[in-house]
Each structure stands twice: as structure tokens, then as C-alpha cells.
Design a protein around this motif. Sequence first.
Motif, PDB file in Angstrom:
ATOM      1  N   SER A  58     116.296 -42.590 -16.650  1.00 19.27           N
ATOM      2  CA  SER A  58     116.758 -41.447 -15.862  1.00 19.27           C
ATOM      3  C   SER A  58     115.585 -40.599 -15.383  1.00 19.27           C
ATOM      4  CB  SER A  58     117.722 -40.599 -16.693  1.00 19.27           C
ATOM      5  OG  SER A  58     117.043 -40.066 -17.811  1.00 19.27           O
ATOM      6  N   PHE A  59     115.863 -39.797 -14.387  1.00 15.51           N
ATOM      7  CA  PHE A  59     114.907 -38.837 -13.833  1.00 15.51           C
ATOM      8  C   PHE A  59     115.520 -37.462 -14.010  1.00 15.51           C
ATOM      9  CE2 PHE A  59     113.604 -42.714 -11.922  1.00 15.51           C
ATOM     10  CZ  PHE A  59     112.264 -42.566 -11.620  1.00 15.51           C
ATOM     11  N   ARG A  60     114.700 -36.527 -14.490  1.00 20.02           N
ATOM     12  CA  ARG A  60     115.201 -35.166 -14.684  1.00 20.02           C
ATOM     13  C   ARG A  60     114.071 -34.175 -14.548  1.00 20.02           C
ATOM     14  NH1 ARG A  60     118.425 -32.934 -19.678  1.00 20.02           N
ATOM     15  NH2 ARG A  60     116.327 -33.116 -20.454  1.00 20.02           N
ATOM     16  N   MET A  61     114.307 -33.161 -13.731  1.00 17.15           N
ATOM     17  CA  MET A  61     113.316 -32.106 -13.535  1.00 17.15           C
ATOM     18  C   MET A  61     114.069 -30.799 -13.284  1.00 17.15           C
ATOM     19  SD  MET A  61     110.251 -31.700 -10.703  1.00 17.15           S
ATOM     20  CE  MET A  61     111.258 -32.192  -9.335  1.00 17.15           C
ATOM     21  N   ARG A  62     113.558 -29.730 -13.862  1.00 14.96           N
ATOM     22  CA  ARG A  62     114.100 -28.398 -13.593  1.00 14.96           C
ATOM     23  C   ARG A  62     113.094 -27.656 -12.728  1.00 14.96           C
ATOM     24  NH1 ARG A  62     116.119 -27.349 -19.676  1.00 14.96           N
ATOM     25  NH2 ARG A  62     118.072 -28.484 -19.471  1.00 14.96           N
ATOM     26  N   ILE A  63     113.597 -27.080 -11.635  1.00 15.75           N
ATOM     27  CA  ILE A  63     112.741 -26.267 -10.767  1.00 15.75           C
ATOM     28  C   ILE A  63     113.170 -24.813 -10.912  1.00 15.75           C
ATOM     29  CG2 ILE A  63     112.201 -28.129  -9.146  1.00 15.75           C
ATOM     30  CD1 ILE A  63     114.335 -26.946  -7.254  1.00 15.75           C
ATOM     31  N   TYR A  64     112.180 -23.919 -10.829  1.00 17.23           N
ATOM     32  CA  TYR A  64     112.428 -22.498 -11.027  1.00 17.23           C
ATOM     33  C   TYR A  64     111.912 -21.715  -9.835  1.00 17.23           C
ATOM     34  CZ  TYR A  64     113.218 -23.870 -15.851  1.00 17.23           C
ATOM     35  OH  TYR A  64     113.698 -24.476 -16.988  1.00 17.23           O
ATOM     36  N   GLU A  65     112.628 -20.678  -9.521  1.00 17.40           N
ATOM     37  CA  GLU A  65     112.319 -19.811  -8.395  1.00 17.40           C
ATOM     38  C   GLU A  65     111.008 -19.053  -8.592  1.00 17.40           C
ATOM     39  OE1 GLU A  65     115.005 -16.606  -6.072  1.00 17.40           O
ATOM     40  OE2 GLU A  65     115.047 -16.487  -8.251  1.00 17.40           O
ATOM     41  N   ARG A  66     110.688 -18.714  -9.845  1.00 18.74           N
ATOM     42  CA  ARG A  66     109.498 -17.914 -10.117  1.00 18.74           C
ATOM     43  C   ARG A  66     108.607 -18.581 -11.162  1.00 18.74           C
ATOM     44  NH1 ARG A  66     112.805 -12.824 -11.164  1.00 18.74           N
ATOM     45  NH2 ARG A  66     111.388 -12.649 -12.921  1.00 18.74           N
ATOM     46  N   TYR A  97     119.520 -26.013  -2.387  1.00 20.99           N
ATOM     47  CA  TYR A  97     119.643 -25.070  -3.497  1.00 20.99           C
ATOM     48  C   TYR A  97     119.580 -23.603  -3.060  1.00 20.99           C
ATOM     49  CZ  TYR A  97     118.863 -29.322  -6.127  1.00 20.99           C
ATOM     50  OH  TYR A  97     118.968 -30.589  -6.623  1.00 20.99           O
ATOM     51  N   HIS A  98     119.442 -23.359  -1.770  1.00 27.68           N
ATOM     52  CA  HIS A  98     119.322 -21.989  -1.248  1.00 27.68           C
ATOM     53  C   HIS A  98     118.218 -21.247  -2.001  1.00 27.68           C
ATOM     54  CE1 HIS A  98     122.886 -22.940   0.965  1.00 27.68           C
ATOM     55  NE2 HIS A  98     123.497 -23.255  -0.164  1.00 27.68           N
ATOM     56  N   MET A  99     117.114 -21.931  -2.173  1.00 30.64           N
ATOM     57  CA  MET A  99     115.976 -21.424  -2.928  1.00 30.64           C
ATOM     58  C   MET A  99     114.802 -21.301  -1.965  1.00 30.64           C
ATOM     59  SD  MET A  99     114.520 -23.343  -6.276  1.00 30.64           S
ATOM     60  CE  MET A  99     114.395 -22.404  -7.749  1.00 30.64           C
ATOM     61  N   SER A 100     114.331 -20.088  -1.731  1.00 26.49           N
ATOM     62  CA  SER A 100     113.238 -19.902  -0.774  1.00 26.49           C
ATOM     63  C   SER A 100     111.875 -20.212  -1.381  1.00 26.49           C
ATOM     64  CB  SER A 100     113.255 -18.484  -0.220  1.00 26.49           C
ATOM     65  OG  SER A 100     113.103 -17.553  -1.266  1.00 26.49           O
ATOM     66  N   HIS A 101     111.758 -20.093  -2.691  1.00 22.75           N
ATOM     67  CA  HIS A 101     110.487 -20.382  -3.369  1.00 22.75           C
ATOM     68  C   HIS A 101     110.752 -21.216  -4.609  1.00 22.75           C
ATOM     69  CE1 HIS A 101     108.060 -17.663  -0.976  1.00 22.75           C
ATOM     70  NE2 HIS A 101     109.022 -16.767  -1.100  1.00 22.75           N
ATOM     71  N   CYS A 102     109.846 -22.110  -4.882  1.00 25.90           N
ATOM     72  CA  CYS A 102     109.850 -22.894  -6.117  1.00 25.90           C
ATOM     73  C   CYS A 102     108.462 -22.685  -6.706  1.00 25.90           C
ATOM     74  CB  CYS A 102     110.132 -24.359  -5.811  1.00 25.90           C
ATOM     75  SG  CYS A 102     110.032 -25.442  -7.235  1.00 25.90           S
ATOM     76  N   GLN A 103     108.360 -21.924  -7.795  1.00 26.84           N
ATOM     77  CA  GLN A 103     107.055 -21.520  -8.320  1.00 26.84           C
ATOM     78  C   GLN A 103     106.667 -22.184  -9.640  1.00 26.84           C
ATOM     79  OE1 GLN A 103     104.809 -19.589  -6.710  1.00 26.84           O
ATOM     80  NE2 GLN A 103     106.229 -19.644  -5.009  1.00 26.84           N
ATOM     81  N   SER A 104     107.624 -22.879 -10.295  1.00 29.74           N
ATOM     82  CA  SER A 104     107.311 -23.585 -11.535  1.00 29.74           C
ATOM     83  C   SER A 104     108.337 -24.692 -11.742  1.00 29.74           C
ATOM     84  CB  SER A 104     107.288 -22.623 -12.731  1.00 29.74           C
ATOM     85  OG  SER A 104     108.504 -21.936 -12.878  1.00 29.74           O
ATOM     86  N   CYS A 105     107.995 -25.650 -12.597  1.00 22.90           N
ATOM     87  CA  CYS A 105     108.937 -26.727 -12.892  1.00 22.90           C
ATOM     88  C   CYS A 105     108.655 -27.323 -14.265  1.00 22.90           C
ATOM     89  CB  CYS A 105     108.916 -27.814 -11.816  1.00 22.90           C
ATOM     90  SG  CYS A 105     107.509 -28.929 -11.857  1.00 22.90           S
ATOM     91  N   HIS A 106     109.667 -27.990 -14.778  1.00 23.93           N
ATOM     92  CA  HIS A 106     109.556 -28.718 -16.038  1.00 23.93           C
ATOM     93  C   HIS A 106     110.079 -30.125 -15.769  1.00 23.93           C
ATOM     94  CE1 HIS A 106     110.934 -29.247 -20.482  1.00 23.93           C
ATOM     95  NE2 HIS A 106     109.894 -29.982 -20.187  1.00 23.93           N
ATOM     96  N   PRO A 157     105.751 -36.159 -16.557  1.00 27.63           N
ATOM     97  CA  PRO A 157     106.431 -35.314 -17.540  1.00 27.63           C
ATOM     98  C   PRO A 157     105.511 -34.235 -18.120  1.00 27.63           C
ATOM     99  CG  PRO A 157     107.111 -37.583 -17.825  1.00 27.63           C
ATOM    100  CD  PRO A 157     106.002 -37.579 -16.798  1.00 27.63           C
ATOM    101  N   GLY A 158     106.030 -33.026 -18.126  1.00 29.27           N
ATOM    102  CA  GLY A 158     105.280 -31.889 -18.635  1.00 29.27           C
ATOM    103  C   GLY A 158     105.790 -30.590 -18.036  1.00 29.27           C
ATOM    104  N   GLU A 159     105.174 -29.492 -18.470  1.00 27.68           N
ATOM    105  CA  GLU A 159     105.540 -28.160 -17.987  1.00 27.68           C
ATOM    106  C   GLU A 159     104.480 -27.668 -17.008  1.00 27.68           C
ATOM    107  OE1 GLU A 159     106.013 -25.680 -21.430  1.00 27.68           O
ATOM    108  OE2 GLU A 159     108.002 -26.507 -21.872  1.00 27.68           O
ATOM    109  N   TYR A 160     104.921 -27.156 -15.892  1.00 24.08           N
ATOM    110  CA  TYR A 160     104.042 -26.634 -14.848  1.00 24.08           C
ATOM    111  C   TYR A 160     104.475 -25.194 -14.589  1.00 24.08           C
ATOM    112  CZ  TYR A 160     103.136 -31.590 -14.502  1.00 24.08           C
ATOM    113  OH  TYR A 160     102.808 -32.895 -14.798  1.00 24.08           O
ATOM    114  N   ARG A 161     103.788 -24.267 -15.218  1.00 21.35           N
ATOM    115  CA  ARG A 161     104.200 -22.862 -15.264  1.00 21.35           C
ATOM    116  C   ARG A 161     103.924 -22.064 -14.000  1.00 21.35           C
ATOM    117  NH1 ARG A 161     105.820 -20.884 -19.790  1.00 21.35           N
ATOM    118  NH2 ARG A 161     105.768 -22.153 -21.650  1.00 21.35           N
ATOM    119  N   ASN A 162     102.925 -22.477 -13.213  1.00 22.36           N
ATOM    120  CA  ASN A 162     102.540 -21.657 -12.072  1.00 22.36           C
ATOM    121  C   ASN A 162     101.895 -22.529 -11.000  1.00 22.36           C
ATOM    122  OD1 ASN A 162     101.531 -19.776 -10.294  1.00 22.36           O
ATOM    123  ND2 ASN A 162     100.671 -18.462 -11.872  1.00 22.36           N
TER     124      ASN A 162
END
Length: 177
Positions: free
Chosen positions: A91-99, A120-129, A152-157
Amino acid sequence: MMGSNKAVFYEDRNFQGRSYECMGDCADMSPYLSRCHSCKVESGCFMMYDRPNYMGNQYFFRRGDYADYMSMFGMSDCIRSCRMIPMHRGSFRMRIYERENFMGQMYEMMDDCDNIMDCYHMSHCQSCHVMDGHWLMYEQPHYRGRMWYYRPGEYRNFRDMGGMRFMSTRRINDSFY
């Protein structure tokens, strides 16, 4: 052999000049080649970088012959380092975050998205997991513009990684190998 990666790099265009065979990551090609202007990816997928130590602009190469990749991709400099992308099954799984720091709106992705703003009606994607799989994120919708490889990993900024603004994302799946 299934799952192995192999690329051959050449100093000159059209597979001419000295060559260097690579079956994994290479942080600096300068000990092997004075420059690199063409390559053949015999198996697997690689991210290529125009600076040593996996820095600079990134370019995705899958199996194929690249006799003059600089003009194909609009590159201003030749390949200086490369990173092998292992095949991922499952499987593929990623969470994207607005900030930054996983704040703001969050969306979980399991498939390609050709336009993050529309989906996603998201104007910015600033981090992801990235939980599962290997992903490419693009600065423009419909998988265009500069890209960045995420394993795979955390990308905070994202500002810490060149400040790119991502508008689409694609999984690196079996069809690329």
C-alpha cells in the motif's frame, strides 16, 4: 534480477566517452566521470541530482535511454549524484498538512493526485508524513515542473527543502519499473 537497479552514465551525449556503471546510490560522480551528459537506466528507477550529495534540482529517471537528458528535461547542469529508488510492493500512504510541523488541515492520500488544490481545497502543503511507499511531489498541477522525491519518513517543513510549493503528487509504483 527483479528489483535490482542499474544505470550506466556516460561523459558525453549519445552514450559516448568514459562510462560508469552504478547499481545503488552515488553521492558524487566526480571520481568516476569528469561530467555526465547521457545515461542508460537498464533496470529500476533513480532520482538524479545536478549537485553532489543529493542536492540541487531533482530528476526522475526510469528504465530507458537518455542520449541527451539535458535538453529532454531542460537541465542547466549535468548529473552529479544519484539515488536508487527501491521497488515498493504494497500500500501507499501519506499524510499532507496545510502548515509546518504537521499543523492545520490534514489529508491522508493513498493514490496519485493531479491537483492538490482542486482535490483537497488546500492552498498550501507545508509538511507531510510518508508512511508507506515512495512518492514524487511536483510544484505544478498535473505532475509538471520541478519535483521532489519522498521516501518513508517525516518532513516537518518544506521551506527547509528549498521552499517548494507542491501542487500534485504521484506514487512511484510497479508501472515505473
